[in-house]
Design an enzyme around this catalytic site. Sequence first.
Site, PDB file in Angstrom:
ATOM      1  N   ARG A   1      -0.243  -8.747  13.314  1.00 19.93           N
ATOM      2  CA  ARG A   1      -0.852  -7.736  12.438  1.00 19.93           C
ATOM      3  C   ARG A   1      -1.718  -8.397  11.377  1.00 19.93           C
ATOM      4  NH1 ARG A   1       4.456  -5.243  10.852  1.00 19.93           N
ATOM      5  NH2 ARG A   1       3.397  -4.169   9.167  1.00 19.93           N
TER       6      ARG A   1
ATOM      7  N   ARG B   1      -9.767   1.074   8.874  1.00 22.43           N
ATOM      8  CA  ARG B   1      -9.347  -0.297   9.149  1.00 22.43           C
ATOM      9  C   ARG B   1     -10.348  -1.030  10.034  1.00 22.43           C
ATOM     10  NH1 ARG B   1      -3.263   0.945   8.821  1.00 22.43           N
ATOM     11  NH2 ARG B   1      -2.355  -1.069   8.459  1.00 22.43           N
TER      12      ARG B   1
ATOM     13  N   LYS C   1       0.829  -1.216   0.000  1.00 18.90           N
ATOM     14  CA  LYS C   1       0.000   0.000   0.000  1.00 18.90           C
ATOM     15  C   LYS C   1       0.858   1.259   0.000  1.00 18.90           C
ATOM     16  CE  LYS C   1      -2.208  -0.634   3.837  1.00 18.90           C
ATOM     17  NZ  LYS C   1      -1.657  -1.921   4.287  1.00 18.90           N
TER      18      LYS C   1
ATOM     19  N   ARG D   1      11.630  -6.382   4.530  1.00 22.19           N
ATOM     20  CA  ARG D   1      11.568  -4.961   4.876  1.00 22.19           C
ATOM     21  C   ARG D   1      12.190  -4.722   6.259  1.00 22.19           C
ATOM     22  NH1 ARG D   1       5.773  -2.059   5.062  1.00 22.19           N
ATOM     23  NH2 ARG D   1       5.637  -2.934   7.144  1.00 22.19           N
TER      24      ARG D   1
ATOM     25  N   ARG E   1      11.880  -1.373  10.800  1.00 20.97           N
ATOM     26  CA  ARG E   1      10.695  -0.908  11.529  1.00 20.97           C
ATOM     27  C   ARG E   1      10.461  -1.774  12.756  1.00 20.97           C
ATOM     28  NH1 ARG E   1       5.382   0.235   7.949  1.00 20.97           N
ATOM     29  NH2 ARG E   1       4.462  -0.929   9.661  1.00 20.97           N
TER      30      ARG E   1
HETATM   31  P1  ADP Z   1       1.095  -1.920   7.615  1.00 23.16           P
HETATM   32  O1  ADP Z   1       2.426  -1.929   6.936  1.00 23.16           O
HETATM   33  O2  ADP Z   1       0.942  -3.036   8.591  1.00 23.16           O
HETATM   34  O3  ADP Z   1      -0.049  -1.790   6.680  1.00 23.16           O
HETATM   35  P2  ADP Z   1       0.892   0.854   8.589  1.00 23.16           P
HETATM   36  O4  ADP Z   1       2.199   1.478   8.335  1.00 23.16           O
HETATM   37  O5  ADP Z   1      -0.226   1.259   7.696  1.00 23.16           O
HETATM   38  O6  ADP Z   1       1.092  -0.723   8.601  1.00 23.16           O
HETATM   39  O7  ADP Z   1       0.455   1.081  10.107  1.00 23.16           O
HETATM   40  C1  ADP Z   1       1.304   0.728  11.172  1.00 23.16           C
HETATM   41  C2  ADP Z   1       0.518   0.653  12.481  1.00 23.16           C
HETATM   42  O8  ADP Z   1      -0.121   1.914  12.746  1.00 23.16           O
HETATM   43  C3  ADP Z   1      -0.615  -0.364  12.529  1.00 23.16           C
HETATM   44  O9  ADP Z   1      -0.177  -1.678  12.816  1.00 23.16           O
HETATM   45  C4  ADP Z   1      -1.497   0.240  13.645  1.00 23.16           C
HETATM   46  O10 ADP Z   1      -0.979  -0.017  14.932  1.00 23.16           O
HETATM   47  C5  ADP Z   1      -1.387   1.729  13.392  1.00 23.16           C
HETATM   48  N1  ADP Z   1      -2.478   2.177  12.483  1.00 23.16           N
HETATM   49  C6  ADP Z   1      -2.332   2.646  11.224  1.00 23.16           C
HETATM   50  N2  ADP Z   1      -3.529   2.964  10.691  1.00 23.16           N
HETATM   51  C7  ADP Z   1      -4.466   2.678  11.645  1.00 23.16           C
HETATM   52  C8  ADP Z   1      -5.878   2.752  11.710  1.00 23.16           C
HETATM   53  N3  ADP Z   1      -6.613   3.195  10.657  1.00 23.16           N
HETATM   54  N4  ADP Z   1      -6.496   2.385  12.851  1.00 23.16           N
HETATM   55  C9  ADP Z   1      -5.800   1.950  13.900  1.00 23.16           C
HETATM   56  N5  ADP Z   1      -4.464   1.821  13.907  1.00 23.16           N
HETATM   57  C10 ADP Z   1      -3.789   2.172  12.797  1.00 23.16           C
END
Ligand code: ADP
Length: 191
Positions: free
Chosen positions: A144, A88, A13, A127, A133
């Site tokens: 996750r 989400r 994404k 990654r 990260r």
């Molecule tokens: P990923 O690579 O897992 O898609 P993101 O970089 O989008 O992760 O998000 C990292 C973290 O930030 C998530 O695991 C969550 O803890 C928090 N987060 C991001 N967006 C949301 C959301 N819409 N609602 C709740 N928590 C979120």
Amino acid sequence: MRLILMGPPGAGKGTQAKGVADHFGIPAISTGDIFRANVSQGTPLGIEAKRYMDAGEYVPDEVTNLMVRNRIDEDDAKPGFLLDGYPRTLAQVTELDGMIAFTGHALDAVVVLTVNSEELVQRLLQRAKTEGRADDTEEVIRRRQEVYAEQTEPLIDVYRGRGLLIEVDGLGEIDEVSGRIFAALDAVKQS
Ligand code: ADP
């Protein structure tokens, strides 16, 4: 254009969001990036969010919703936006509906990147090596994925029911995947 980009952790994404947003001249709004920026600046929001992020859990809806509402209110998002990582949860869907209705606009499309789960774990572990990260350890990655399946996958049916869903194969070179997204969205734009 008002777009949502969805997909499981590791689907790409973040990689695609910027290119797609540039293509349509709208900002890419990534909740994950905003949280990470707050964590690194040590803001109260960052301190709160970090506890959840490090465990692979979602940050509480009230916190996330308010943050997105404020971001969407900024001037650059008036012509439209691409949301990466939001909504989400079903509660976030309802909240976003309200925010968009308030502006007098509507959502144009929801793009879901599909990638099989073994490929996803491999990508995320890769990654972890290059970006380091904090939430890219194998245990947290698995959590996750579970949280995504439980709380976020149901959103796919909601948007499919509204006729907004576009499923795009997320496997392949970055440009190949972008090409598929552009082709699908250009068709939406013209309709
Ligand atoms: P990923 O690579 O897992 O898609 P993101 O970089 O989008 O992760 O998000 C990292 C973290 O930030 C998530 O695991 C969550 O803890 C928090 N987060 C991001 N967006 C949301 C959301 N819409 N609602 C709740 N928590 C979120």
